[in-house]
Structures are given as structure tokens and as C-alpha cells.
Design a protein around this motif. Structure first.
Motif, PDB file in Angstrom:
ATOM      1  N   ASN A  17       0.863  -1.182   0.000  1.00  0.00           N
ATOM      2  CA  ASN A  17       0.000   0.000   0.000  1.00  0.00           C
ATOM      3  C   ASN A  17       0.902   1.234   0.000  1.00  0.00           C
ATOM      4  N   GLN A  18       0.295   2.403  -0.130  1.00  0.00           N
ATOM      5  CA  GLN A  18       1.094   3.620  -0.236  1.00  0.00           C
ATOM      6  C   GLN A  18       1.961   3.853   0.998  1.00  0.00           C
ATOM      7  N   LYS A  19       1.435   3.587   2.163  1.00  0.00           N
ATOM      8  CA  LYS A  19       2.193   3.815   3.395  1.00  0.00           C
ATOM      9  C   LYS A  19       3.436   2.928   3.440  1.00  0.00           C
ATOM     10  N   GLU A  20       3.264   1.631   3.187  1.00  0.00           N
ATOM     11  CA  GLU A  20       4.392   0.692   3.209  1.00  0.00           C
ATOM     12  C   GLU A  20       5.452   1.067   2.168  1.00  0.00           C
ATOM     13  N   ILE A  27       9.980   8.483   1.614  1.00  0.00           N
ATOM     14  CA  ILE A  27       9.196   9.698   1.388  1.00  0.00           C
ATOM     15  C   ILE A  27       7.887   9.581   2.154  1.00  0.00           C
ATOM     16  N   SER A  28       7.152  10.681   2.243  1.00  0.00           N
ATOM     17  CA  SER A  28       5.862  10.641   2.927  1.00  0.00           C
ATOM     18  C   SER A  28       4.808  10.023   2.013  1.00  0.00           C
ATOM     19  N   CYS A  44      15.715  13.054  -7.266  1.00  0.00           N
ATOM     20  CA  CYS A  44      16.760  12.111  -7.679  1.00  0.00           C
ATOM     21  C   CYS A  44      16.966  11.043  -6.617  1.00  0.00           C
ATOM     22  N   GLU A  45      16.896  11.439  -5.350  1.00  0.00           N
ATOM     23  CA  GLU A  45      17.075  10.493  -4.252  1.00  0.00           C
ATOM     24  C   GLU A  45      15.980   9.423  -4.267  1.00  0.00           C
TER      25      GLU A  45
END
Length: 64
Positions: A17-20, A27-28, A44-45
Motif C-alpha cells: 500500500n502507499q504507506k508501506e 518519502i511521505s 533524484c534520491e
């Protein structure tokens, strides 16, 4: 497929999922959502983290 769609494809292919997924690439969740919707581009990171953690080809990821 644009860059945001490719990021979503990588995430869904790994059944995350987006959180995982956002935690794994540093990133958030909100930033991930913006990237997937095409609101912003990944740094880039973030692209390097995608390459390192999910072994995606940079030529595929960055091609139009």
C-alpha cells in the motif's frame, strides 16, 4: 505510461500500500500520492531508492 503511473505499477507489483511503499523509499505517503497522480516529480534520491530497493531499470523508469 508516465512516471507516476510507473511508480504506482512498481508499488502494486510488490503488493504494497502507499504507506508501506513510501516508508521503503523514504518519502511521505502524501508525496507518494502526488507522484502517482502526476502532481509532482520524484527527486533524484527517490528515483535512486526505487532503483536500489525494487531493482527497476532506470531506462524504463525515466523513458517517456
Amino acid at each position: 505510461m508516465n512516471l507516476g503511473e510507473k511508480v504506482r505499477f512498481i508499488r502494486k507489483s510488490n503488493e504494497l500500500n502507499q504507506k508501506e511503499f513510501s516508508v521503503r523509499i523514504g518519502i511521505s505517503q502524501g508525496t507518494l500520492s502526488d507522484i502517482e497522480r502526476g502532481v509532482c516529480l520524484p527527486s533524484c534520491e527517490t528515483i535512486i531508492a526505487l532503483r536500489n530497493k525494487f531493482k527497476c531499470e532506470l531506462t524504463w523508469l525515466l523513458s517517456l
